[in-house]
Design an enzyme around this catalytic site. Sequence first.
Site, PDB file in Angstrom:
ATOM      1  N   CYS A   1      49.857  68.375 -44.690  1.00 59.94           N
ATOM      2  CA  CYS A   1      49.061  69.613 -44.589  1.00 59.94           C
ATOM      3  C   CYS A   1      47.831  69.394 -43.712  1.00 59.94           C
ATOM      4  CB  CYS A   1      48.537  70.058 -45.949  1.00 59.94           C
ATOM      5  SG  CYS A   1      49.626  69.807 -47.304  1.00 59.94           S
ATOM      6  N   ASP A   2      47.202  68.231 -43.859  1.00 52.94           N
ATOM      7  CA  ASP A   2      45.860  68.059 -43.289  1.00 52.94           C
ATOM      8  C   ASP A   2      45.776  67.072 -42.137  1.00 52.94           C
ATOM      9  OD1 ASP A   2      45.046  69.727 -45.355  1.00 52.94           O
ATOM     10  OD2 ASP A   2      44.710  68.046 -46.721  1.00 52.94           O
TER      11      ASP A   2
ATOM     12  N   CYS B   1      47.701  65.359 -49.201  1.00 54.60           N
ATOM     13  CA  CYS B   1      48.815  65.873 -48.407  1.00 54.60           C
ATOM     14  C   CYS B   1      48.568  65.648 -46.927  1.00 54.60           C
ATOM     15  CB  CYS B   1      49.028  67.354 -48.705  1.00 54.60           C
ATOM     16  SG  CYS B   1      50.402  68.021 -47.763  1.00 54.60           S
TER      17      CYS B   1
END
Length: 335
Positions: free
Chosen positions: A159-160, A156
């Site tokens: 997300c990261d 992801c």
Amino acid sequence: MPQDHAHAPDAHKLVIIGSGPAGWTAAIYAARARLDPVVYTGVPKQDPGPILPGGQLMLTTEVENYPGFPKGVMGPEMMGLFQQQAERFGTTVLMEDIARCEFSKDPAKVPHVLHTAEGKVVKAHAVIIATGATANWIGLPNEMRLATSGGGVSACAVCDGALPPFRDQPLAVVGGGDTAMEEATYLTKFGSTVYIIHRRDSFRASKVMQERFLSRPNAKVLWNKVVVDVLGKDHIEGVELEDTVTKERSTLAVRGLFVAIGHTPATKFIKGSGLEFDEAGYLLLRRRDSHTNLPGVFAAGDVSDAQYRQAVTAAGMGCQAALDAERWLAAAGVH
Ligand code: NAP
């Protein structure tokens, strides 16, 4: 004439499992139809990648293709709005996992039995499964080790990708679909060079998404390459590649690897329950409606849709499932 059953006092009329666009839309329709729906949202977890109540849109930045938001909307914000709308009409929301289901053959009389992960028993005459699908991993020897330890492997980017270890570093994305384009385009804001590693010589992603990535000055594509392993002890230092045509091996120095190779439907908790699935594991629907092969069990969204997998199609399927459940409950005489 249907037999008339007051719903069992210890059973809900309708339980909805899942809290993405399909689950919340089903809840909006069901609540407005006075079915007093209960939504089990699931709990945040790593399995092995992140799974959040709200589903895949919680791992997305801007959604530009959902009608009604001409300026776009952030995925998590949109799911918050869906939830508020469901709650406005009286939906009960429980942040718990359903771990196992025992579906009844005659759920109008004998309700379905659902078991929460914490051991609670929940009964319902009708159930809508809207648990979505989660990101796939390649299955490399060192992939999970560096994914679960924060070692720079992720499924992801949204997300990261903005985390400090990835800033101004070479990064790679695996995959050739819209997700790979979206993740790689996002990463071009942070990485020095962003490589897309793709196993073929053409992308399946839409042209507009391809162009968006390819127009970035730090975008590069490595065609006909597969990653055979991730290199590095505590943090990724590179990937070992194999050319799918020549079989030649090479290494590429990267400080982040983002896997974007599709999704698997979240159906583990209903395996062995009597429900039918297709070859890819998606819940099989009876026809163009939301009925599964079992009475009083409906499905909506990505868990039963390998083809479209869009927020708007999932929401549409949620609406269908709620209407189908409402009609089924009425025909079965459950009120
Ligand atoms: P996808 O379309 O199934 O693409 C998966 C990609 O991963 C393919 O290019 C595939 O290669 C590659 N792949 C699969 N297994 C692999 C493996 N083991 N090793 C290396 N590569 C592998 O999945 P997706 O990109 O997640 O998209 C899913 C759906 O969501 C699509 O309908 C897409 O349009 C939609 N979506 C839309 C948006 C948007 O509009 N904003 C954003 C994201 C996703 P091959 O091409 O060789 O099969």
